[in-house]
Design a protein around this motif. Sequence first.
Motif, mmCIF file in Angstrom:
data_model
loop_
_atom_site.group_PDB
_atom_site.id
_atom_site.type_symbol
_atom_site.label_atom_id
_atom_site.label_comp_id
_atom_site.label_asym_id
_atom_site.label_seq_id
_atom_site.Cartn_x
_atom_site.Cartn_y
_atom_site.Cartn_z
ATOM 1 N N ILE A 138 0.822 -1.207 0.000
ATOM 2 C CA ILE A 138 0.000 0.000 0.000
ATOM 3 C C ILE A 138 0.860 1.262 0.000
ATOM 4 N N ALA A 139 1.959 1.255 0.765
ATOM 5 C CA ALA A 139 2.834 2.435 0.819
ATOM 6 C C ALA A 139 3.374 2.764 -0.570
ATOM 7 N N GLN A 140 3.764 1.742 -1.323
ATOM 8 C CA GLN A 140 4.253 1.955 -2.697
ATOM 9 C C GLN A 140 3.131 2.523 -3.568
ATOM 10 N N SER A 141 1.899 2.018 -3.374
ATOM 11 C CA SER A 141 0.767 2.500 -4.169
ATOM 12 C C SER A 141 0.473 3.969 -3.871
ATOM 13 N N ILE A 142 0.537 4.335 -2.591
ATOM 14 C CA ILE A 142 0.315 5.738 -2.217
ATOM 15 C C ILE A 142 1.402 6.623 -2.817
ATOM 16 N N PHE A 143 2.637 6.123 -2.807
ATOM 17 C CA PHE A 143 3.756 6.864 -3.394
ATOM 18 C C PHE A 143 3.465 7.165 -4.866
ATOM 19 N N LEU A 144 3.042 6.135 -5.614
ATOM 20 C CA LEU A 144 2.757 6.322 -7.046
ATOM 21 C C LEU A 144 1.561 7.245 -7.257
ATOM 22 N N GLU A 145 0.550 7.116 -6.409
ATOM 23 C CA GLU A 145 -0.642 7.955 -6.529
ATOM 24 C C GLU A 145 -0.309 9.434 -6.308
ATOM 25 N N MET A 146 0.552 9.700 -5.328
ATOM 26 C CA MET A 146 0.851 11.092 -4.982
ATOM 27 C C MET A 146 1.921 11.712 -5.866
ATOM 28 N N PHE A 147 2.883 10.895 -6.309
ATOM 29 C CA PHE A 147 4.054 11.473 -6.986
ATOM 30 C C PHE A 147 4.276 10.934 -8.400
ATOM 31 N N GLY A 148 3.538 9.871 -8.767
ATOM 32 C CA GLY A 148 3.714 9.294 -10.093
ATOM 33 C C GLY A 148 4.969 8.448 -10.185
ATOM 34 N N ASP A 149 5.179 7.871 -11.354
ATOM 35 C CA ASP A 149 6.354 7.024 -11.596
ATOM 36 C C ASP A 149 7.574 7.922 -11.799
ATOM 37 N N PRO A 150 8.593 7.795 -10.947
ATOM 38 C CA PRO A 150 9.774 8.657 -11.083
ATOM 39 C C PRO A 150 10.465 8.531 -12.438
ATOM 40 N N SER A 151 10.329 7.363 -13.090
ATOM 41 C CA SER A 151 11.027 7.174 -14.368
ATOM 42 C C SER A 151 10.427 8.019 -15.485
ATOM 43 N N THR A 152 9.151 8.388 -15.370
ATOM 44 C CA THR A 152 8.511 9.213 -16.407
ATOM 45 C C THR A 152 8.252 10.644 -15.926
ATOM 46 N N ASN A 153 8.052 10.816 -14.610
ATOM 47 C CA ASN A 153 7.823 12.143 -14.003
ATOM 48 C C ASN A 153 6.755 12.933 -14.751
ATOM 49 N N LEU A 154 5.587 12.294 -14.957
ATOM 50 C CA LEU A 154 4.507 12.965 -15.675
ATOM 51 C C LEU A 154 3.949 14.157 -14.895
ATOM 52 N N MET A 155 4.202 14.195 -13.592
ATOM 53 C CA MET A 155 3.711 15.315 -12.777
ATOM 54 C C MET A 155 4.675 16.503 -12.774
ATOM 55 N N LYS A 156 5.783 16.339 -13.473
ATOM 56 C CA LYS A 156 6.736 17.435 -13.685
ATOM 57 C C LYS A 156 7.315 18.002 -12.393
ATOM 58 N N TRP A 157 7.651 17.103 -11.451
ATOM 59 C CA TRP A 157 8.294 17.569 -10.232
ATOM 60 C C TRP A 157 9.738 17.980 -10.506
ATOM 61 N N GLU A 158 10.273 18.784 -9.632
ATOM 62 C CA GLU A 158 11.691 19.120 -9.712
ATOM 63 C C GLU A 158 12.513 17.838 -9.618
ATOM 64 N N LYS A 159 13.556 17.749 -10.409
ATOM 65 C CA LYS A 159 14.408 16.562 -10.403
ATOM 66 C C LYS A 159 15.776 16.891 -9.819
ATOM 67 N N GLY A 160 16.328 15.926 -9.115
ATOM 68 C CA GLY A 160 17.662 16.092 -8.564
ATOM 69 C C GLY A 160 18.293 14.734 -8.314
#
Length: 395
Positions: free
Chosen positions: A186-208
């Motif tokens: 569930i924790a992984q699912s919440i992570f994806l729901e809130m932040f999306g897949d880091p490999s695609t970054n469709l939510m356009k978060w700052e990257k570092g």
Amino acid sequence: MGLHDQYVRLSDVSELITKGTTPTTLGFNFTSQGIGFLRVQNIDQGQVFFERDVLYIDEKTHLALKRSQIKSGDVLVSIAGSIGRAAVVPKNAPELNCNQALAIVRVRNTVFQPYLRYWLESSDAQSQIRGATVTGTISNLSLTQLGNLKILLPPIAEQKRIAAILDKAEELRSLRRKALGELDAIAQSIFLEMFGDPSTNLMKWEKGCLGDVATFIGGGTPKRECPEYFEGSICWATSKDMKSEFLDDTQEHITPEAIKKSATNLVPINTILIVVKSKILMHSLPIAIARVPTCFGQDIKGIKVLKRCEVTFVATALRYGKRWLLERARGINTEGLTLDHLKAFPLLIPPIELQQEFARRVEAIERLKTTHRESIAQLDALFASLQHRAFRGEL
């Protein structure tokens, strides 16, 4: 159990007790597919996992290793490493073979295989195994020693009754473990729901990179020649302690003097600990958040997260991105993650408020997991009690 019960040697009620061989020692090689080749890790919690983490051999190798060809109904027992794991090969199992760390026990019709499996994991059997050596410790169990184990063998109907009771208790434990595993997901699912897949970054978060938001602490081992160093109360972790998402205690503890006289460092609560050097990196990446001040060995790195990020968020990002890190672990005999690998780990950096909200949700899940773990501990104690009574003739 009554007057007709008797202790018998395992070899006296078995048609066959044998073990396998590593194919490469005989000039054969493993293949990418074919006949499943089992090892100790394929035996867990009374089950044979013949589709998970399995090696393969071809038909020619299987024929050459005739003595260790496995049949349904065989009882497999680990006789090296984690000694005493046992499981019955199910009826739907395909053709299988195994290495020398597993023994194959093919019993006569006076023995109900599930009863034998439970007995092999009981305190009675484990006590006999420990008694097989003068020191009480053993790294390998020979086939002769296995065959000489004495099992209390009631009539077959009684064996089935006892196995059925233990099956019910085992089923309750399995359901709790399954629920705990689902909470982990569930924790992984919440992570994806809130932040999306880091490999695609469709939510356009700052990257570092991890190196942008954290500092790193190395570990060390106090001198074993000074046993007094290990008589303190300060937690000192190794990869063996990294079994869950949080670290609350360790197998070994050291003194302040041990810290002064070694390369280890004491890190504060909320430091992320990650295993960087161990053969376990061949297949998994242990990560834990320290919930007590902790020191650790050189097989672990400490990650101190700076104010731009939240600890739980970073730890979950590391777990989600473990494939990236494991692909960079070096070599067959010297697996390891370097400091440069850790610093370069790609990391999304959403607003800190979102990270904190994620941490609050994970904390709620962790409270549920604690309840489940406590329940599992109680069920484990119940099961051990039933098992102990069963093989003393008191069930």
